[in-house]
Each structure stands twice: as C-alpha cells, then as structure tokens.
Enzyme design. Sequence first.
Site, PDB file in Angstrom:
ATOM      1  N   GLU A   1      21.250 -14.828 -16.150  1.00 55.32           N
ATOM      2  CA  GLU A   1      20.317 -13.880 -16.778  1.00 55.32           C
ATOM      3  C   GLU A   1      20.698 -12.425 -16.541  1.00 55.32           C
ATOM      4  O   GLU A   1      20.289 -11.557 -17.300  1.00 55.32           O
ATOM      5  CB  GLU A   1      18.886 -14.133 -16.333  1.00 55.32           C
ATOM      6  CG  GLU A   1      18.577 -13.882 -14.877  1.00 55.32           C
ATOM      7  CD  GLU A   1      17.090 -14.087 -14.572  1.00 55.32           C
ATOM      8  OE1 GLU A   1      16.248 -13.740 -15.410  1.00 55.32           O
ATOM      9  OE2 GLU A   1      16.784 -14.587 -13.492  1.00 55.32           O
TER      10      GLU A   1
ATOM     11  N   CYS B   1       0.839  -1.212   0.000  1.00 54.86           N
ATOM     12  CA  CYS B   1       0.000   0.000   0.000  1.00 54.86           C
ATOM     13  C   CYS B   1       0.868   1.254   0.000  1.00 54.86           C
ATOM     14  O   CYS B   1       1.995   1.261   0.442  1.00 54.86           O
ATOM     15  CB  CYS B   1      -0.878   0.013   1.249  1.00 54.86           C
ATOM     16  SG  CYS B   1      -1.936  -1.417   1.362  1.00 54.86           S
TER      17      CYS B   1
ATOM     18  N   ARG C   1       4.413   1.163  -6.372  1.00 53.53           N
ATOM     19  CA  ARG C   1       4.387   0.181  -5.276  1.00 53.53           C
ATOM     20  C   ARG C   1       3.396  -0.938  -5.569  1.00 53.53           C
ATOM     21  O   ARG C   1       3.367  -1.957  -4.893  1.00 53.53           O
ATOM     22  CB  ARG C   1       4.018   0.875  -3.955  1.00 53.53           C
ATOM     23  CG  ARG C   1       5.006   1.915  -3.476  1.00 53.53           C
ATOM     24  CD  ARG C   1       4.457   2.711  -2.289  1.00 53.53           C
ATOM     25  NE  ARG C   1       4.297   1.896  -1.111  1.00 53.53           N
ATOM     26  CZ  ARG C   1       5.269   1.672  -0.212  1.00 53.53           C
ATOM     27  NH1 ARG C   1       6.470   2.194  -0.416  1.00 53.53           N
ATOM     28  NH2 ARG C   1       5.075   0.938   0.843  1.00 53.53           N
TER      29      ARG C   1
ATOM     30  N   GLU D   1      18.419 -22.350  -9.261  1.00 55.27           N
ATOM     31  CA  GLU D   1      18.000 -20.939  -9.261  1.00 55.27           C
ATOM     32  C   GLU D   1      19.226 -20.031  -9.290  1.00 55.27           C
ATOM     33  O   GLU D   1      19.235 -19.015  -9.985  1.00 55.27           O
ATOM     34  CB  GLU D   1      17.132 -20.641  -8.038  1.00 55.27           C
ATOM     35  CG  GLU D   1      16.757 -19.186  -7.849  1.00 55.27           C
ATOM     36  CD  GLU D   1      16.028 -18.560  -9.039  1.00 55.27           C
ATOM     37  OE1 GLU D   1      15.559 -19.288  -9.942  1.00 55.27           O
ATOM     38  OE2 GLU D   1      15.973 -17.320  -9.088  1.00 55.27           O
TER      39      GLU D   1
ATOM     40  N   LYS E   1      19.911 -17.120 -12.114  1.00 56.51           N
ATOM     41  CA  LYS E   1      20.109 -15.710 -11.724  1.00 56.51           C
ATOM     42  C   LYS E   1      21.415 -15.169 -12.287  1.00 56.51           C
ATOM     43  O   LYS E   1      21.478 -14.075 -12.830  1.00 56.51           O
ATOM     44  CB  LYS E   1      20.138 -15.583 -10.192  1.00 56.51           C
ATOM     45  CG  LYS E   1      18.806 -15.490  -9.534  1.00 56.51           C
ATOM     46  CD  LYS E   1      18.200 -14.138  -9.658  1.00 56.51           C
ATOM     47  CE  LYS E   1      16.801 -14.055 -10.170  1.00 56.51           C
ATOM     48  NZ  LYS E   1      16.088 -15.135 -10.652  1.00 56.51           N
TER      49      LYS E   1
ATOM     50  N   TRP F   1      -2.948  -2.360  -1.723  1.00 53.34           N
ATOM     51  CA  TRP F   1      -2.484  -3.641  -2.279  1.00 53.34           C
ATOM     52  C   TRP F   1      -3.126  -4.689  -1.386  1.00 53.34           C
ATOM     53  O   TRP F   1      -2.690  -4.913  -0.253  1.00 53.34           O
ATOM     54  CB  TRP F   1      -0.961  -3.714  -2.199  1.00 53.34           C
ATOM     55  CG  TRP F   1      -0.358  -4.994  -2.674  1.00 53.34           C
ATOM     56  CD1 TRP F   1      -0.107  -6.110  -1.937  1.00 53.34           C
ATOM     57  CD2 TRP F   1       0.074  -5.323  -4.009  1.00 53.34           C
ATOM     58  NE1 TRP F   1       0.449  -7.094  -2.705  1.00 53.34           N
ATOM     59  CE2 TRP F   1       0.567  -6.642  -3.987  1.00 53.34           C
ATOM     60  CE3 TRP F   1       0.081  -4.635  -5.208  1.00 53.34           C
ATOM     61  CZ2 TRP F   1       1.070  -7.270  -5.124  1.00 53.34           C
ATOM     62  CZ3 TRP F   1       0.587  -5.275  -6.333  1.00 53.34           C
ATOM     63  CH2 TRP F   1       1.069  -6.569  -6.292  1.00 53.34           C
TER      64      TRP F   1
ATOM     65  N   ASN G   1      -1.200   1.162   6.156  1.00 57.55           N
ATOM     66  CA  ASN G   1      -0.357   0.243   5.393  1.00 57.55           C
ATOM     67  C   ASN G   1       0.204  -0.748   6.395  1.00 57.55           C
ATOM     68  O   ASN G   1       0.833  -0.371   7.369  1.00 57.55           O
ATOM     69  CB  ASN G   1       0.784   0.995   4.686  1.00 57.55           C
ATOM     70  CG  ASN G   1       1.724   0.025   3.972  1.00 57.55           C
ATOM     71  OD1 ASN G   1       1.317  -1.075   3.619  1.00 57.55           O
ATOM     72  ND2 ASN G   1       2.971   0.427   3.783  1.00 57.55           N
ATOM     73  N   GLY G   2      -0.071  -2.032   6.170  1.00 55.20           N
ATOM     74  CA  GLY G   2       0.465  -3.047   7.083  1.00 55.20           C
ATOM     75  C   GLY G   2      -0.536  -4.162   7.285  1.00 55.20           C
ATOM     76  O   GLY G   2      -1.506  -4.298   6.537  1.00 55.20           O
TER      77      GLY G   2
ATOM     78  N   LYS H   1      10.026  -8.951 -18.474  1.00 53.63           N
ATOM     79  CA  LYS H   1       9.590  -9.282 -17.119  1.00 53.63           C
ATOM     80  C   LYS H   1       8.515 -10.365 -17.143  1.00 53.63           C
ATOM     81  O   LYS H   1       8.477 -11.212 -16.277  1.00 53.63           O
ATOM     82  CB  LYS H   1       9.045  -8.039 -16.406  1.00 53.63           C
ATOM     83  CG  LYS H   1       8.639  -8.270 -14.965  1.00 53.63           C
ATOM     84  CD  LYS H   1       9.783  -8.810 -14.117  1.00 53.63           C
ATOM     85  CE  LYS H   1       9.378  -9.192 -12.720  1.00 53.63           C
ATOM     86  NZ  LYS H   1      10.410  -9.962 -12.012  1.00 53.63           N
TER      87      LYS H   1
ATOM     88  N   HIS I   1      30.993 -37.508 -12.991  1.00 57.81           N
ATOM     89  CA  HIS I   1      30.542 -38.340 -14.127  1.00 57.81           C
ATOM     90  C   HIS I   1      30.632 -37.584 -15.445  1.00 57.81           C
ATOM     91  O   HIS I   1      29.856 -37.830 -16.350  1.00 57.81           O
ATOM     92  CB  HIS I   1      29.112 -38.818 -13.860  1.00 57.81           C
ATOM     93  CG  HIS I   1      29.024 -39.700 -12.658  1.00 57.81           C
ATOM     94  ND1 HIS I   1      29.371 -41.027 -12.659  1.00 57.81           N
ATOM     95  CD2 HIS I   1      28.692 -39.409 -11.374  1.00 57.81           C
ATOM     96  CE1 HIS I   1      29.220 -41.540 -11.450  1.00 57.81           C
ATOM     97  NE2 HIS I   1      28.804 -40.575 -10.648  1.00 57.81           N
TER      98      HIS I   1
HETATM   99  C1  AGP Z   1      13.106 -14.834 -13.203  1.00 57.55           C
HETATM  100  O1  AGP Z   1      14.349 -14.292 -12.730  1.00 57.55           O
HETATM  101  C2  AGP Z   1      13.079 -14.908 -14.674  1.00 57.55           C
HETATM  102  N1  AGP Z   1      13.059 -13.567 -15.154  1.00 57.55           N
HETATM  103  C3  AGP Z   1      12.030 -15.823 -15.296  1.00 57.55           C
HETATM  104  O2  AGP Z   1      12.560 -17.114 -15.221  1.00 57.55           O
HETATM  105  C4  AGP Z   1      10.630 -15.876 -14.654  1.00 57.55           C
HETATM  106  O3  AGP Z   1      10.715 -16.501 -13.393  1.00 57.55           O
HETATM  107  C5  AGP Z   1       9.721 -16.718 -15.549  1.00 57.55           C
HETATM  108  O4  AGP Z   1       9.595 -16.053 -16.786  1.00 57.55           O
HETATM  109  C6  AGP Z   1       8.340 -16.949 -14.966  1.00 57.55           C
HETATM  110  O5  AGP Z   1       7.673 -15.719 -14.833  1.00 57.55           O
HETATM  111  P1  AGP Z   1       6.325 -15.678 -13.939  1.00 57.55           P
HETATM  112  O6  AGP Z   1       6.716 -16.049 -12.558  1.00 57.55           O
HETATM  113  O7  AGP Z   1       5.821 -14.280 -14.058  1.00 57.55           O
HETATM  114  O8  AGP Z   1       5.378 -16.676 -14.523  1.00 57.55           O
END
Ligand code: AGP
Length: 604
Positions: free
Chosen positions: A484, A2, A27, A477, A481, A74, A98-99, A599, A500
């Site tokens: 990317e 919020c 936000r 993960e 990270k 939110w 907010n909270g 995104k 292996h």
């Molecule tokens: C996350 O760092 C990546 N940008 C990407 O793998 C992302 O997690 C994936 O595209 C899924 O997106 P979503 O969670 O919005 O479905």
Amino acid sequence: MCGIIGFTGNIPAKDIILNGLERLEYRGYDSAGLALLENGEVTLHKRTGKVEALRNLCASDDNSATCGIGHTRWATHGGVTDVNAHPHHAGNVVLIHNGIIENYRQLIVEYGLADKLVSETDSEVVAQLLNIFYEGDPIAAIKKTIKLLSGAFALCIMFKDIPDKIFAIRNVSPMIATHCDQGSIIASDLTAVIAFTKDYFVVPEYHILTLTKDEIVVEDLKGHVTKPEILTVNWDIEGAQKGGYPFFMLKEIFEQPDAIRNTVSPRVEDGLPSFEEDGIDDAIFEHCKRITIVACGTAMHAGMVGKQLIEEKLRIPVQVEIASEFRYKNPIIDENTLTIVLSQSGETIDTLEALKLAKTFGSKVLSIVNVKGSTIARESDYVLYTHAGPEIAVASTKAYTVQVAAMYLIACRLGLVKNIITETMARQFISKLLSAPNIIEETLKQAEEIKRIANQIKLSPDAFYIGRGLDYVMGLEAALKLKEISYVHAEAYAAGELKHGTIALITENVPVIAFATQEKVYDKVISNIVEVKARGAYVVLVSMDESVTDTKVCDCHIRIPRLDSEFTTFATAVILQMIAYYTSEAKGLDVDKPRNLAKSVTVE
Ligand code: AGP
C-alpha cells in the site's frame, strides 16, 4: 494524546493559549479548556468539543491576564464530559496533565479524596494532593506529591496566591519549554511554541520548572539549578506537527511504545487485566462459546493475531471475517457468539454494517476503536478504546499494534473469566505484555539495517513474506503494508505452502522475507528458506536466533530480542512497518498519502 500549553509573560495569555491549543489539535482530542490567573482569581473554562467552541466561550472575557494554562484532552481515565476536561481546580491549585497516573485509585483511598473529587480523572487526584500539601511553598508541595505518583505525567500547575508563575514537572510524557520576548512558554510539543521561537529545550524528567515572565528556572528534586541544552528547530508548523520526522508514518511508528503503554497500563490492576473502567461486562466473556472477529485490512490482521492467541491458549473457536464478505453471507452466529469488531477510525462502512448484522443474530458486540465517539463505538454494546492518539498516515501502524495489544488483553481476560488460566498465569502473561513497549524500542534501533534491506527490495516488482503460525499472520500485514505504500507487489505465504505452486515465482533476487520467530516450527521455516535461497531469492531472515551467520541460509538477518514465541508480534510488527516505510521512502513516494487510498473507507 493530550495537548498542554502554559504561558506567563508581558502580554495577555488568552489568545496565546487558544492559538497554541489549535496548533495541538492534530494530537487528537475530545475536550478543551483553559485557566487564566490574575489578581489571585482564576478564570476557568472547559468543555467537550473543539478549541473553537472554547474560544467562543471565552470571547466575552475581557481578561487581560498574562498567565494561564490550556489543555486538549484525549480521554483515558473517565468519559468525555465537561467535568473531566482539564484544567482541574482544587482549592489553591489549578493544573493540566498529560499522561496516566497508574496508582490514582490507591491514592484516592489513602488520602480520603473520594468526597472531594468532582471528576472521574486521575489528573484531579494530583490537583487534590497538591492542594493538601500546599502550605505556601509550591516546590515543597510538588516534591511531596510527585513522590506518590507512579505512571507518566506532564504537569503544568498554577497556585492562586502566586501571581504570574507556572510550575511544571514531567515523567515520560513529553514537554518542551522556551523563553522568548513575550515571556515563558511550556507545551507538549513544538507545534504550540514554534510561532514564537525556534529555540527550545526538552524539560528534563523529574525537574521542577518555575516559569515567570522573565525566565525559566529548572531545578532537580534536590534544588540544584540546571541549564538544559537549548535546541533549535528547522521545521515549519507543518513539520513541527510531524515532530521533526519526514513523514507522519515514521513518527507514528516511533510513537508505538507510548501508544501501547497508554492503551495497556490503564487496564492492568494488580497485575491482572481489567476492563472495569471501560464498563465491559465479564458476562460477555463468561457466556461466549465462540468468537467472531470482523474488520477490514490491517484491523483484520490484528484480529487474526487475536484468533491465534485465543485458539492456541484457550481452545475457544475464533472465526475471523472480512467485513465486506461477512455482510453478504448468512453468518453462523448466535447469542452464544461474541463478536469483536476492530476499527481504527470507527467509521469503516463495511465494518459498521457487519456489526449491525451481527447484532441482529443476538450476538453481543465488543469493538476495539481508536477514535472516541465514532460511529462503530456508538453502535457497539461495549467499546475498548485504544489510546494510540490520532493516526494521520494512511498506512496504519500504531493503531495496529495497539489493536494487537488489546487482543492480548481480551485473550487474557477471557481466559481468567472462564477459569481456563489461573491468576498466576495471567500475571505472567500481562507482565510480558507490559514489556512490549521496551521490545519495540529495542527493535526500532535496527532502522539502519532495515534501510539497507529496503534499498534491495525497492529494485524488485515483487516480494514474498513467508512464515508459520503467528509469523504467517504477521506476513499478511507485512505484505499489505509493503503494497500500500511502496507499490511493490507483495504476497504473504504460509511457508509450508510455498512448494505447492508459488515457489515457481521465486527467481534470481526476488526478495523473500522470512519470519521465523515461532520456536516450535523454526527448523521447518529454515528449511523453507534454504529452498528459496537455492533458487536465487534475496532472503531476509527475521528471528531470535543469534547463531545464524550462514549466507547459504539468508542474505541478511534481523535479530529480535529473545522472547516467548507468542510475544514476538510487536517486534515483528515494527520490522514489517519499517521495511515498508523505508522501501517507499527509497522510491521517493509520498509515504503518508499513497495513491488511490483514503485513511478511512466510509464508502462501500
Ligand atoms: C491500513 O494500513 C490500511 N490503510 C487499511 O487496511 C485499514 O486498516 C482499513 O481500511 C480499516 O480501517 P479502520 O481500522 O479505520 O476500520
């Protein structure tokens, strides 16, 4: 999260509040509202939708009121509806919040508020209590109310019969304030005030502020007036939206403690996991014989943590599927399969289509989504919304850890409903989950050490993450990270699998980051590290072990607090995120907007 803003001064408040709310839009929110106080009368507008719609709603008001409060909501407690939007009005009191008030249900019962409430929110409960306690002394009413609340709050309050004054108090939730030529302003963050002044102060917790057009009085709960330190920002508006961080990603990494608190706390009732507020029917857990988890990228990696937890603790088979693969296979699922879908954006096309396919097989779909009202949320049978707030950086961080936290909640609820774990076991599990934010805060203090490691990793075109069990899952993960946002070609490997084949790639100074937080296989991972160290690798060890100092084992050691092995994921997550972030920053890259990436992948 919020957004709140309050203004009282010598010019009309309406546009100041609306403009401030627009600056707080980043936000993330689903509703907006404002209340203006003039001559003992309150003009209040609030509705779901954008600030622009609110502006249109107020356009015909010729209100010259110079005192008012505004809010972008939110949704956490209570759905996205006009009546749940803020401000909330109870008798003499108008407030924005907010909270999360964790004990609001208990207060409803204790003070017989059920018949008075018109919304489903915890915030309205605070307004009702203030109205009960207000007998002409606002400070006394605030003190009485605050003593009853547990949880996080940033409150701005107006009393109808007290002209031109705004009162405020906070605990945990952010709030800053400032006095300038136009008057006094209070807000969730600098974005809303930076247009007026660069000088501000952080509202001290459990201090009551009285804002008038001439000054802001700050007093503690004993009535002692204090003068908070005045700070000066050197940001522009865009910088303010980053809260002073160089990139949104770093801001979002540091927002994770609150993101997890906001996601987990509302779903803990008497120490046990509860999805009652989410409308998630226990029947989907009771009847499921197996679970399929479907997602993409980081969201899928969060699902893999869920697999480890559920299979290890509950012995229920879990299949994690890459959504783009799942869509085109003939999946082995049926009405006895619970499908769990994870998506930060709620718009990823592969995940959405996979969800639809699962439903054609009669499987119930529970989705874990961060964006309210998103397509995946709407298409699901049940939704567990995460409350990470908007995630601006392309690389997902806080959305990932809240997805992981949601998987812990689901695993615990599933075990309880199926009588696989007792309430005592569940309470112990939840209490460890509730300490995750503190673990993250503790781990974030290692940022400087991780920066040094990043300066080594940036020199290499390749890097490897190794681990076993949950640590291997975290490695997946970690590799994503690093790839990317720093463009270092990283690969995650089950530590026992290295010899292996892939160990052929280990040469002088190739970075190998070893996650060794799983007690039962710790010694095995250490022996894998010795193998790569012997071949010249630059080894970073991440473990709980205080004793590791032998440079034959590693070049540097990141120690995480001693925890149950199944709860090291939050510390490991922050470490992997900071390694990626600082490597990308050291390479001078645009951390928030890496090349080729979007995104939300809404196309196939
Ligand atoms: C996350 O760092 C990546 N940008 C990407 O793998 C992302 O997690 C994936 O595209 C899924 O997106 P979503 O969670 O919005 O479905």
